[in-house]
Design an enzyme around this catalytic site. Sequence first.
Site, PDB file in Angstrom:
ATOM      1  N   HIS A 111       0.849  -1.191   0.000  1.00  0.00           N
ATOM      2  CA  HIS A 111       0.000   0.000   0.000  1.00  0.00           C
ATOM      3  C   HIS A 111       0.888   1.246   0.000  1.00  0.00           C
ATOM      4  O   HIS A 111       1.187   1.809   1.054  1.00  0.00           O
ATOM      5  CB  HIS A 111      -0.894   0.017   1.237  1.00  0.00           C
ATOM      6  N   HIS A 151      -2.149   0.314   6.945  1.00  0.00           N
ATOM      7  CA  HIS A 151      -1.813  -0.058   5.569  1.00  0.00           C
ATOM      8  C   HIS A 151      -0.635   0.754   5.045  1.00  0.00           C
ATOM      9  O   HIS A 151       0.018   0.358   4.087  1.00  0.00           O
ATOM     10  CB  HIS A 151      -3.023   0.136   4.654  1.00  0.00           C
ATOM     11  N   GLY A 242     -10.115   6.586   6.803  1.00  0.00           N
ATOM     12  CA  GLY A 242     -10.838   5.412   7.278  1.00  0.00           C
ATOM     13  C   GLY A 242     -10.911   5.361   8.791  1.00  0.00           C
ATOM     14  O   GLY A 242     -11.946   4.998   9.368  1.00  0.00           O
ATOM     15  N   HIS A 347      -3.929   3.981  -3.588  1.00  0.00           N
ATOM     16  CA  HIS A 347      -4.019   3.371  -2.253  1.00  0.00           C
ATOM     17  C   HIS A 347      -3.184   2.105  -2.146  1.00  0.00           C
ATOM     18  O   HIS A 347      -2.416   1.939  -1.187  1.00  0.00           O
ATOM     19  CB  HIS A 347      -5.482   3.066  -1.924  1.00  0.00           C
ATOM     20  N   GLU A 496     -17.554   0.525  24.798  1.00  0.00           N
ATOM     21  CA  GLU A 496     -16.907  -0.785  24.921  1.00  0.00           C
ATOM     22  C   GLU A 496     -15.744  -0.965  23.954  1.00  0.00           C
ATOM     23  O   GLU A 496     -14.700  -1.506  24.321  1.00  0.00           O
ATOM     24  CB  GLU A 496     -17.928  -1.918  24.693  1.00  0.00           C
ATOM     25  N   HIS A 547     -22.874 -11.388  33.545  1.00  0.00           N
ATOM     26  CA  HIS A 547     -24.167 -11.675  32.932  1.00  0.00           C
ATOM     27  C   HIS A 547     -23.934 -12.624  31.754  1.00  0.00           C
ATOM     28  O   HIS A 547     -24.223 -12.330  30.607  1.00  0.00           O
ATOM     29  CB  HIS A 547     -24.873 -10.393  32.492  1.00  0.00           C
ATOM     30  N   HIS A 559     -29.865  -9.043  25.969  1.00  0.00           N
ATOM     31  CA  HIS A 559     -28.748  -9.005  26.907  1.00  0.00           C
ATOM     32  C   HIS A 559     -28.238 -10.394  27.286  1.00  0.00           C
ATOM     33  O   HIS A 559     -27.252 -10.514  28.004  1.00  0.00           O
ATOM     34  CB  HIS A 559     -29.161  -8.264  28.187  1.00  0.00           C
ATOM     35  N   ARG A 606     -24.522 -13.651  36.865  1.00  0.00           N
ATOM     36  CA  ARG A 606     -25.288 -12.692  37.660  1.00  0.00           C
ATOM     37  C   ARG A 606     -25.983 -13.425  38.806  1.00  0.00           C
ATOM     38  O   ARG A 606     -26.126 -12.890  39.907  1.00  0.00           O
ATOM     39  CB  ARG A 606     -26.336 -12.010  36.777  1.00  0.00           C
TER      40      ARG A 606
END
Length: 752
Positions: A111, A151, A242, A347, A496, A547, A559, A606
């Site tokens: 690249h 890249h 990106g 690219h 997260e 959980h 969940h 849980r």
Amino acid sequence: MTISSIFTLPSPPLRLTRFPTSSTTAVQARLTVFSSLKTTTTPQIGKKPTSLSKDYQLTWKHELQLTPLPPQKLEKLEEDDELFQDSIDRRCVDNIRMLIVDSVQHAKAGHPGMALGMAEVGYILYRHVMRYNPKNPKWFNRDRFVLSAGHGCLLQYVCLHLAGFQSVQIEDLKRLCKLGGRTPGHPENVVTDGVEVTTGPLGQGVANAVGLALAEAHLAARFNKPDAVIVDHRTYCIMGDGCAMEGISNEAASLAAHWRLNKLTLIYDDNHNTIDGPTSLAFSEDISARFKALGWNTITVDDIHDNLASFKKALQSAINETERPTFIRVKTLIGRLSDKEGTSKAHHGTFNEEDVKKMQDKIKWIDREPFHVIPSVYREMQLQTEYGERLESEWDSKLDNYESKYPQEAAEFKTLLGGGLVPGWETSLPKWTLSDPVDATRGYSEKCLNKLAKVLPGLIGGSADLATSNKAYLHNYNDFLPPNYHGRNIRYGVREHAMAAISNGIALHQSGLIPFAATFLTFSDYMKNSVRLSALSKAGVIYIMTHDSIGLGEDGPTHQPVEHLVGLRAIPRMLVFRPADGNETAGAYKVAVSNRDRPSLIALSRQKVAAHLAGTSADEVEKGGYIISDNSGENLPEVILIGTGSELCLCESGAERLRKEGRRVRVVSLVCWRLFDGQPKEYKEFVLPSSVKKRISVEAGSPIGWREYVGGEGVIVGVDSFGASGAYLDTFKKYGFTEENITRITQSLLNQ
């Protein structure tokens, strides 16, 4: 004067008063200049140089005459040191570009586009700004560089080579993307020294860089003293369009600004192209405005290809900034010099012979063999190498001085640099008895985590806005928030994906910090790519996932994880634990903390389970699977029940019923598949004798993968549909996870 002040001062060529012909004495002469900088307090990049020696000019004179400078400027070179240095920098950039082209042409892959467009940025960082020591790539107080736009790895490989890193020789550039080579198609920290983190999936590196900067801020707050600064380095990261599009970069950038990580500099390659075409196809927002709204110091460099000083000025602004991280938007031309310049065609892929010749003609790179390096370029980069060696030597002296003044803090700091594990740390883990009150395994996890925090100075982490649910909080330790960066609880908010990638950065800071990251198991999907990169890059992150099954009950199928365990178990090198009680939870932590070069995920319930299920053992967890009960004596069992997590007690209860009927029943805990699979063949045969065909697995998750353990004649009790909302006992009953049903299935199998 701090070390940061020294490294950010003008690189030696910009301040040289004399330059002897010998490269060794040249370095010594320039380092003598550094000694006089002790009284300077404000770092300066690109400050106008003092006079350059005639000998030094002669080493470059012929080469600079090949540059596309107008005749009037060529005549002034010997009189204008600033112009002379700028011309040197430009010729070095030319050399970088041709090495990029040669590598791609030789490999017939790669690249080149981003690397060609950002050649000026890479060169200035490695030659004039970053402090590092190629002879000791792991020196603690080095600056960290992350290529989130992975890249474009050729840019980093070429810079590492010219900077003197032994990990990238010319032969390595010739082996780009080749099997077994040290220059893979995207940067891998486990393959190439000088590469801090593994990048490739776009946006990951941005979050990794935030983790690296967080680690520096945390350790600086804990150990630096007004008269003794031992933690003082910066983090630089290159991102592309990106990366800007991927949501993880925004999550991480939001946190970086919230935490005011002012030693983090993010450099955005604004080339307006992605693989499919111009960014206008799908992207029209003002990225600088976005980062400004997040709370970053934002700078735009419009003319880097014509004005190197503009980028140096931007970096100076970043260094002077004391409250905010800095976002530098650099407008570049992808595939600079080639016929593909400015288009998405640049690219990836090679160039035709005519295009290569045109590029060579543009910079007067005529009659030179592929992979040619101007000797003076090596000498130029060597100056930064010598500078880095001296900085490390000075830092070693600072650390000795620190130890004499602050022996207790120094001992803890050295423990961290040694990996962070103090002798006997594992004895701090709690032990449970049959009489201890019941709790969910997330509750037992909380107790383990807080016991470990007292003996592991590097334990640090947090949850994605679920600390109270995950039970993942270090009590009596502060939150990591400005200005209290010494806190060991990280508040990630509902982010997260960034949490996992930031944790990778913390782990790969290589300073003995042991990061943990917590959320619900079902939300592991949000962070899957980062978790995968933990394993690929040997980042010892501990993932705490609560959980863990349909047993969580009322929150319902959105969940309730079903397919998640099998997907996570499939990640190479990843250790996935599903402990059944308090002692297995402690055993999982023992293995997870011990493995500093591989990630672990602990799936926790849980619902409440026994503190100590008879037969379980913290020590046996390291084997991945073991026998918890068996009434067969010297005989083989008639049937084997295999369970994990909260369902192991169902296996044991069912076994007890059957034993009262005179049946020989073995119960096996398969707490970690990968560890069990790695045991000697003899041990696995001992636990699961091949001659015992009647086997039943019990796990409230996907049945996929269990056939390997129960065999062709065995029965798998699992969940092959989404869960349902309801009280957990009702939900378990609906899907067959009851003592009565397990007993019935076992009796049916025995009667066949």
